[in-house]
Design an enzyme around this catalytic site. Structure first.
Site, short mmCIF file in Angstrom:
data_model
loop_
_atom_site.label_atom_id
_atom_site.label_comp_id
_atom_site.label_asym_id
_atom_site.label_seq_id
_atom_site.Cartn_x
_atom_site.Cartn_y
_atom_site.Cartn_z
N PRO A 17 0.82 -1.21 0.00
CA PRO A 17 0.00 0.00 0.00
C PRO A 17 0.86 1.26 0.00
CG PRO A 17 0.13 -0.88 2.21
CD PRO A 17 0.88 -1.84 1.32
N CYS A 18 0.26 2.36 -0.40
CA CYS A 18 0.90 3.67 -0.37
C CYS A 18 1.31 3.97 1.07
CB CYS A 18 -0.11 4.71 -0.87
SG CYS A 18 0.54 6.37 -0.98
N PRO A 19 2.46 4.47 1.33
CA PRO A 19 3.49 4.99 0.43
C PRO A 19 4.64 4.02 0.20
CG PRO A 19 4.00 5.76 2.62
CD PRO A 19 2.75 4.88 2.73
N ASP A 38 2.65 9.36 -7.30
CA ASP A 38 3.73 9.37 -6.31
C ASP A 38 5.12 9.25 -6.95
OD1 ASP A 38 1.79 9.52 -4.37
OD2 ASP A 38 1.97 7.43 -3.71
N ASP A 94 -0.51 -0.36 -6.58
CA ASP A 94 -1.00 0.83 -5.90
C ASP A 94 -1.27 1.94 -6.91
OD1 ASP A 94 -1.51 2.93 -4.11
OD2 ASP A 94 0.63 3.35 -3.87
#
Length: 80
Positions: free
Chosen positions: A17-19, A50, A44
């Site tokens: 998952p982010c980040p 990002d 993601d």
């Protein structure tokens, strides 16, 4: 002349998952030489924004992004 990207290393960040994908690429990018390209596989969707933001602040370059139904491939060139 071929437009094929010469990939030095493939990193599998699927399911993170982010980040975490950006955190991981920031750790891994120094494991290749300047000028080489890393291919990142991620699931993601936040990575699409990002990675370019990270590349701009870290002095690297996203040279290509491919998106299929389930996997995003991001090609990052180490510039320094």
């Amino acid at each position: 002349m071929s437009n094929e990207i010469q990939v030095e290393k493939v990193l599998d960040f699927k399911g993170l998952p982010c980040p975490m994908p950006v955190v991981k690429i920031s750790q891994e990018i120094n494991n290749v030489e300047v000028g080489q390209v890393v291919e990142v596989h991620t699931t993601d969707p936040g990575s699409l924004s990002d990675f370019p933001a990270w590349a701009a602040t870290s002095g690297n370059e996203v040279v290509k992004t491919d998106q299929s139904d389930d996997v995003i491939k991001i090609y990052v060139k180490r510039l320094k």
